[in-house]
Enzyme design. Structure first.
Site, PDB file in Angstrom:
ATOM      1  N   LYS A   1       4.135  -8.730  -3.037  1.00 22.15           N
ATOM      2  CA  LYS A   1       3.277  -9.290  -4.000  1.00 22.15           C
ATOM      3  C   LYS A   1       4.033  -9.957  -5.183  1.00 22.15           C
ATOM      4  O   LYS A   1       3.618 -10.825  -5.897  1.00 22.15           O
ATOM      5  CB  LYS A   1       2.504  -8.253  -4.585  1.00 22.15           C
ATOM      6  CG  LYS A   1       1.531  -7.718  -3.208  1.00 22.15           C
ATOM      7  CD  LYS A   1       0.075  -7.548  -3.872  1.00 22.15           C
ATOM      8  CE  LYS A   1      -1.027  -7.714  -2.618  1.00 22.15           C
ATOM      9  NZ  LYS A   1      -0.971  -6.213  -1.943  1.00 22.15           N
TER      10      LYS A   1
ATOM     11  N   GLU B   1      -7.301  -9.251 -10.247  1.00 20.31           N
ATOM     12  CA  GLU B   1      -8.012  -7.900  -9.579  1.00 20.31           C
ATOM     13  C   GLU B   1      -7.012  -7.257  -8.911  1.00 20.31           C
ATOM     14  O   GLU B   1      -5.906  -7.575  -8.512  1.00 20.31           O
ATOM     15  CB  GLU B   1      -8.802  -8.759  -8.642  1.00 20.31           C
ATOM     16  CG  GLU B   1      -8.234  -9.030  -7.260  1.00 20.31           C
ATOM     17  CD  GLU B   1      -7.256  -9.882  -7.054  1.00 20.31           C
ATOM     18  OE1 GLU B   1      -6.968 -10.630  -8.052  1.00 20.31           O
ATOM     19  OE2 GLU B   1      -6.386 -10.160  -6.088  1.00 20.31           O
TER      20      GLU B   1
ATOM     21  N   SER C   1       5.936  -5.643   4.674  1.00 17.57           N
ATOM     22  CA  SER C   1       5.299  -6.058   3.439  1.00 17.57           C
ATOM     23  C   SER C   1       5.864  -5.094   2.263  1.00 17.57           C
ATOM     24  O   SER C   1       5.612  -5.657   1.158  1.00 17.57           O
ATOM     25  CB  SER C   1       3.920  -6.262   3.926  1.00 17.57           C
ATOM     26  OG  SER C   1       3.392  -5.236   4.056  1.00 17.57           O
TER      27      SER C   1
HETATM   28  C1  LIG Z   1      -1.536  -6.081  -0.806  1.00 17.15           C
HETATM   29  C2  LIG Z   1      -0.670  -5.747   0.512  1.00 17.15           C
HETATM   30  C3  LIG Z   1      -0.758  -6.130   1.759  1.00 17.15           C
HETATM   31  C4  LIG Z   1      -2.097  -7.145   2.030  1.00 17.15           C
HETATM   32  O1  LIG Z   1      -2.052  -8.242   1.576  1.00 17.15           O
HETATM   33  P1  LIG Z   1      -1.832  -9.569   2.074  1.00 17.15           P
HETATM   34  O2  LIG Z   1      -2.328 -10.827   1.272  1.00 17.15           O
HETATM   35  O3  LIG Z   1      -2.325  -9.842   3.403  1.00 17.15           O
HETATM   36  O4  LIG Z   1      -0.301  -9.796   2.235  1.00 17.15           O
HETATM   37  C5  LIG Z   1      -0.080  -5.824   2.710  1.00 17.15           C
HETATM   38  N1  LIG Z   1       1.089  -5.025   2.524  1.00 17.15           N
HETATM   39  C6  LIG Z   1       1.239  -4.386   1.340  1.00 17.15           C
HETATM   40  C7  LIG Z   1       2.471  -3.413   1.306  1.00 17.15           C
HETATM   41  C8  LIG Z   1       0.451  -4.692   0.193  1.00 17.15           C
HETATM   42  O5  LIG Z   1       0.814  -4.062  -1.014  1.00 17.15           O
END
Ligand SMILES: *Cc1c(COP(=O)(O)O)cnc(C)c1O
Length: 395
Positions: free
Chosen positions: A86, A108, A375
């Site tokens: 993020k 948000e 992610s």
């Molecule tokens: C917020 C989040 C997501 C989902 O958001 P995307 O916009 O689909 O990437 C996925 N993995 C993590 C670790 C997150 O914090």
């Protein structure tokens, strides 16, 4: 591919008159700075020195051996400052906001990950920050509320609707219409009205740019498949973007099936959703029989959004990317598997992507390559997983 904020029939700007000026101002600023060498130098500096980029592309030797098929590489977005992808988008948008002369940002947040990233960068850049979060989520994620306050942000609990993420997005748009002159809305995923899906995608595209370069340096090849989890879709589109024109690369997005796509407790938009208009965009959304946005559920708070970014909807329509649904049970199994096998605790969101790799890798040959985007890191999820398994943290 992207003309006038459209992705095939998806995207667009379905917004009230009162937001039009803010969105047009943002669009003009983005056109101005997008290819500006000074802006991009500043952004790269922030990526490298603050977020810790480039993130590692790690060869998961033990998982590869254990699954006995394709070679598995992990793109380690979990190693970024604040523990997820993020921060890439937040740094980009806030640098843009600063260049636009904005002094205040609003955002948000669902589980609190995007709110924490925004509050973090606001602290670093000396900007005022207010975060809107469903009251339900504030209670479930009290630690992240405390983090945001520690970082100097003001957190507003949102009581409308189901008091969760979709209501927080609506509340933030509403707040933006009341104060545009000094305020930028840092939207957290590849969604909302144009140009947000494009802006967020471009800032996250650093993920696939690095994967391509790193894999080239390591193996001299393209991957055979890139797998990422999809909530709104920002880490997935970031992981896919620089491979869209390489047809040999399978692009696979993993949605949250929750308790199953044949139940009401799911967040799998492509599998169960229908075409609709919400939050300023046309795309696929989980809806009830009357076309109202349906309540969604997943064990993973970050995938708990009733829609999907318009570019994903388009990649699905044209068959360029595949979207699969992974249940809570499968994600938890993958969460434990990666922890045990490789010594890496992934975010429960990312575990959805790991799960699908576990399904297809054994059927692929040993000279094929899968890249899984991790992610985020999973420390935040440990207590919830223990609860899910009916275990007591202290025994
Ligand atoms: C917020 C989040 C997501 C989902 O958001 P995307 O916009 O689909 O990437 C996925 N993995 C993590 C670790 C997150 O914090």
């Amino acid at each position: 591919m992207n003309t006038n904020g459209r992705y095939g029939i998806h995207g667009g700007q379905y917004i009230p008159e009162t937001l039009m000026n803010a969105v047009m101002e943002l669009d003009a600023a983005y056109r101005k700075f997008k290819d500006d060498p000074d802006f991009n130098r500043e952004l790269t500096d922030l990526f490298n020195n603050y977020a810790g980029r480039p993130s590692r592309l790690y060869y998961a030797e033990h998982v590869t051996k254990d699954l006995g098929g394709a070679q598995i590489f992990l793109k380690r977005e979990d190693l970024n400052h604040t523990g997820a992808h993020k921060i890439n988008n937040v740094l980009g948008q806030m640098l843009l906001a600063k260049h636009m002369g904005k002094t205040r940002v609003i955002a948000e947040t669902g589980a609190g990950q995007h709110g924490v990233a925004t509050a973090t960068v606001a602290a670093m850049m000396g900007m005022e920050c207010e975060v809107f979060m469903g009251r339900e989520d504030c209670e479930r994620q009290a630690l992240n509320v405390y983090r945001m306050r520690l970082l100097g942000a003001k957190v507003h609990p949102v009581d409308t609707g189901t008091a969760t993420l979709k209501d927080a997005v609506s509340a933030t748009f509403r707040e933006w219409t009341t104060r545009i002159a000094d305020t930028h809305y840092v939207l957290g995923s590849v969604m909302g009205p144009a140009p947000f899906p494009e802006i967020v995608r471009d800032f996250q595209a650093v993920i696939s740019k690095e994967i391509k370069q790193q894999l080239h340096d390591l193996c001299g090849k393209l991957p055979d498949a890139v797998i990422a989890c999809v909530g709104g879709g920002s880490n997935a589109i970031g992981s896919f973007y620089n491979f869209i024109n390489d047809p040999s690369v399978r692009l696979i997005g993993c949605e949250a099936a929750g308790r199953g796509i044949d139940t009401n407790e799911t967040a799998a938009t492509i599998s169960t959703g229908k075409l609709g208009i919400f939050h300023g965009m046309k795309s696929y959304f989980c809806q009830d029989e009357y076309g109202q946005i349906a309540p969604v559920y997943s064990i993973s708070a970050g995938l708990d959004y009733p829609g999907i970014g318009p570019e994903h909807a388009y990649l699905h329509d044209i068959g360029r990317a595949e979207y699969v649904a992974i249940t809570d049970d499968e994600a938890v199994e993958a969460f434990e598997y990666l922890s045990r096998t490789e010594g890496i605790i992934p975010a429960i969101e990312s575990a959805h992507a790991v799960s699908y790799a576990m399904k297809i890798a054994p059927k692929m040959s040993k000279d094929q390559i899968i890249v899984i985007t991790i992610s985020g890191r999973g420390d935040k999820d440990v207590a919830a997983i223990a609860r899910y398994k009916g275990e007591n943290l202290y025994e």
